[in-house]
Enzyme design. Structure first.
Site, PDB file in Angstrom:
ATOM      1  N   THR A  78     -48.580  17.358  -8.051  1.00  0.00           N
ATOM      2  CA  THR A  78     -46.773  17.994  -8.570  1.00  0.00           C
ATOM      3  C   THR A  78     -45.774  16.650  -8.952  1.00  0.00           C
ATOM      4  O   THR A  78     -44.811  17.624  -9.691  1.00  0.00           O
ATOM      5  CB  THR A  78     -46.461  17.271  -6.470  1.00  0.00           C
ATOM      6  N   ASN A  99     -49.780  12.055  -8.872  1.00  0.00           N
ATOM      7  CA  ASN A  99     -47.982  11.051  -8.402  1.00  0.00           C
ATOM      8  C   ASN A  99     -48.841   9.795  -7.944  1.00  0.00           C
ATOM      9  O   ASN A  99     -47.632   8.888  -7.753  1.00  0.00           O
ATOM     10  CB  ASN A  99     -49.218  12.224  -7.078  1.00  0.00           C
ATOM     11  N   ASP A 161     -39.877  13.458  -2.308  1.00  0.00           N
ATOM     12  CA  ASP A 161     -38.369  12.700  -3.095  1.00  0.00           C
ATOM     13  C   ASP A 161     -38.740  13.324  -4.659  1.00  0.00           C
ATOM     14  O   ASP A 161     -38.430  12.919  -5.779  1.00  0.00           O
ATOM     15  CB  ASP A 161     -39.000  11.243  -2.909  1.00  0.00           C
ATOM     16  N   ARG A 162     -40.158  12.853  -5.074  1.00  0.00           N
ATOM     17  CA  ARG A 162     -40.806  13.623  -6.458  1.00  0.00           C
ATOM     18  C   ARG A 162     -40.093  15.049  -6.857  1.00  0.00           C
ATOM     19  O   ARG A 162     -39.370  14.500  -8.088  1.00  0.00           O
ATOM     20  CB  ARG A 162     -42.024  13.015  -6.564  1.00  0.00           C
ATOM     21  N   ASP A 304     -46.989  24.330  -0.492  1.00  0.00           N
ATOM     22  CA  ASP A 304     -48.135  23.166  -0.932  1.00  0.00           C
ATOM     23  C   ASP A 304     -48.523  22.745   0.136  1.00  0.00           C
ATOM     24  O   ASP A 304     -49.543  22.503   0.463  1.00  0.00           O
ATOM     25  CB  ASP A 304     -46.970  21.709  -1.955  1.00  0.00           C
ATOM     26  N   HIS A 308     -52.500  22.633   1.677  1.00  0.00           N
ATOM     27  CA  HIS A 308     -52.810  22.098   1.379  1.00  0.00           C
ATOM     28  C   HIS A 308     -53.986  22.489   2.898  1.00  0.00           C
ATOM     29  O   HIS A 308     -55.244  21.936   3.936  1.00  0.00           O
ATOM     30  CB  HIS A 308     -52.962  20.352   1.763  1.00  0.00           C
ATOM     31  N   ASP A 351     -45.040  23.916 -10.021  1.00  0.00           N
ATOM     32  CA  ASP A 351     -45.333  22.944  -9.896  1.00  0.00           C
ATOM     33  C   ASP A 351     -46.736  23.047 -10.618  1.00  0.00           C
ATOM     34  O   ASP A 351     -47.686  21.956 -11.263  1.00  0.00           O
ATOM     35  CB  ASP A 351     -45.142  21.450  -9.981  1.00  0.00           C
ATOM     36  N   HIS A 352     -47.717  23.565  -9.649  1.00  0.00           N
ATOM     37  CA  HIS A 352     -49.155  24.150  -9.942  1.00  0.00           C
ATOM     38  C   HIS A 352     -49.850  24.923  -9.076  1.00  0.00           C
ATOM     39  O   HIS A 352     -48.597  25.605  -8.194  1.00  0.00           O
ATOM     40  CB  HIS A 352     -50.198  23.085  -9.690  1.00  0.00           C
TER      41      HIS A 352
END
Length: 548
Positions: A78, A99, A161-162, A304, A308, A351-352
């Site tokens: 991410t 990450n 946050d990222r 995401d 998961h 992002d992936h």
């Protein structure tokens, strides 16, 4: 006829203003960058017959799609993805090596947006101690701010946050992310001293609590023919729940899981859409009277978390995308009304991607497997102890890289090259490992060029492990027969992502040329007529550059 000097001065002023207006750079009023976390490219089409006309279908029917967009590095995670999308760069240059990563010189573990020098705004926990300081290069959002002498407004929004901070860049007006402990949207002192009044008012609505009621399928459950049957074994359980199937009583589950539970439901995306609309309205994005372009960077993260938790090929994953489609339609309709159709530019990417669950793949008689990272690390450490008579020579196996304990190696007067050679020889014999390389010697290591390039692009000498290993296709690190899924590898399921643009300056179309995630930022830069980010290695997608 004589004209007095005052009249001539006024006439000259109007002429100058008219010339200035004519020479203003032609740009959209607003750019909206959308990252859908863990969205594989094929999700554009897997559920297309169930999408509405106003969401994903609108993007494809009105916009331009680069159908073969790939991630040019590993690991595909991410923080790196969000950084690379907005910088046009790779970990080797922009420094976001995972990450989490390790500062190799000291052994310090570092979270990608960690900044202990700032304080949380709207939160007292460490969830607010975040900033973009670990990102070593500029973003396209930074370049827009520079190009307009900081008159453009840039805001980042994401549950993570990222996902908010890294796209918004160093010069952002604000970034907001979700605090699962309080259920509020927060920021940090890097951006502001206190939350804007509109964010405080939004938090006071307690929408996270309201969304966490019941999750049932959007449509009759028997119509979800693209997914395995309800209650299949390819998923992980929510905490406090033994039977995983619809409908989910989220109101009961939040007592044990907290408000952070919303992340692992499609309603986390809905909450993100809600605050994005509030930001558009209250920050007056795209409504600058001087015609200055603003930028809203939005990352939808629940895809995401759901991926998961449940893995692809599950009704939960399908329902999440069908509901996200509705959220996108609502967002686009609001932009039409508030900014004006054709006056804003939207791009959507990921992002992936995400792998199929290995057990699912095995049950269908495909080759797949789980890489027992902890067991391999233990066995390797035993091998190194037997060879060098020293323990703890390895710090971590994070990010499909082996991180050495350089301090221990130095204190025991060991030869680091001998240690690395022993590790490479060991890893080459481990089941599930396809390739392994000492990154200082990768040029002489027999690895297919496309994989070798991604290993090099993902290697930052100061923040990455000295040795990179690549697993066989459909293998990933995890416990045997564990549910859910993950990502991080070079395989198409992890690295083939969507890249679709719609709106201002975009003509309908598609291409099948191989382009890369790193081409996104220079494409947006070219459309906006601004300098590309200072670490950019990508090239604009020329078919897109057909302005009105």
């Amino acid at each position: 006829m004589k004209f007095n000097k005052t009249f001539l001065s006024v006439l000259g002023l109007f002429a100058g203003l008219s010339l200035y207006a004519q020479q203003e750079v032609n740009r959209p009023k607003l750019v909206v960058g959308i990252v859908v976390d863990q969205m594989r490219w094929d999700y554009l089409y897997r559920y297309q017959d169930r999408y509405s006309n106003g969401g994903f279908k609108r993007l494809l029917n009105e916009g331009f799609s680069s159908e073969n967009t790939y991630i040019p590095y590993i690991p595909t995670v991410t923080a790196i993805g969000h950084s690379s999308i907005y910088t046009g760069s790779v970990p080797a240059i922009h420094g976001i090596a995972g990450n989490d990563f390790i500062i190799q010189a000291t052994g310090q573990e570092m979270y990608c947006t960690q900044d202990d020098s700032v304080t949380g705004v709207g939160a007292t926990s460490k969830a607010g101690k975040m900033s973009p300081k670990n990102l070593l290069v500029s973003t396209v959002t930074d370049q827009l701010r520079l190009a307009t002498n900081f008159r453009s407004k840039v805001i980042g929004i994401s549950l993570k946050d990222r996902g908010a901070i890294l796209p918004a860049g160093h010069f952002a007006n604000a970034a907001f992310w979700f605090d699962g402990e309080s259920g509020n949207w927060i920021s940090s002192s890097f951006y502001m001293k206190e939350l804007p009044k509109w964010v405080q008012n939004f938090n006071n609505k307690k929408l996270a609590e309201k969304y966490l009621d019941t999750w049932n399928t959007l449509y009759p459950i028997n119509t979800y023919v693209q997914s395995e049957k309800d209650g299949n074994p390819y998923r992980q359980n929510y905490k406090g729940l033994d039977k995983m199937q619809f409908p989910y009583n989220l109101n009961n589950l939040k007592k044990e899981n907290g408000l952070g539970l919303i992340r692992s439901t499609p309603f986390g995306n809905s909450l993100t859409k809600d605050i994005a609309i509030e930001a558009i309205d209250n920050e007056k994005l795209g409504q600058n009277e001087k015609g200055i372009t603003d930028f809203l960077a939005v990352s939808f993260s629940s895809t995401d978390y759901v991926g998961h938790q449940f893995s692809p090929n599950t009704i939960e994953a399908e329902d999440t995308y069908l509901r996200l489609d509705k959220d996108l339609e609502t967002l686009f309709n609001h932009l039409d009304q508030k900014v004006g159709k054709g006056e804003y530019l939207v791009f959507l990417t990921a992002d992936h991607g995400g792998a199929h669950n290995p057990k699912y793949f095995q049950d269908k008689k495909g080759n797949a497997g789980y890489f027992p990272t902890g067991d391999v690390k233990k066995s390797l450490n035993e091998k190194l102890v037997a060879k060098f008579k020293v323990d703890n020579l390895i710090r971590s196996f994070a990010n499909y890289q082996i991180h050495l304990n350089y301090q221990t190696i130095e204190q025991n007067n060991l030869n680091v090259d001998e240690v690395k050679t022993e590790i490479v020889n060991f890893m080459q014999k481990v089941e599930g490992v396809s390739f392994v390389a000492d990154m200082d010697k990768i040029d002489s290591t027999p690895i297919p060029a496309i994989i070798k390039e991604r290993m090099v692009n993902g290697y930052n000498r100061k923040r990455s492990g000295a040795i990179t290993y690549v697993l066989e296709p459909q293998w990933y690190g995890g416990k045997q027969n564990s549910g859910g899924t993950t990502h991080g590898t070079w395989g198409s399921y992890d690295s083939h992502i969507p890249f679709v643009l719609m709106g201002w300056g975009i003509k309908h179309g598609a291409n099948n040329n191989r382009v890369f995630m790193t081409d996104i930022a220079p494409t947006i830069s070219a459309l906006l007529h601004i300098e590309e980010p200072n670490g950019n290695i990508g090239s604009p997608v020329t078919e897109v550059l057909q302005q009105k």
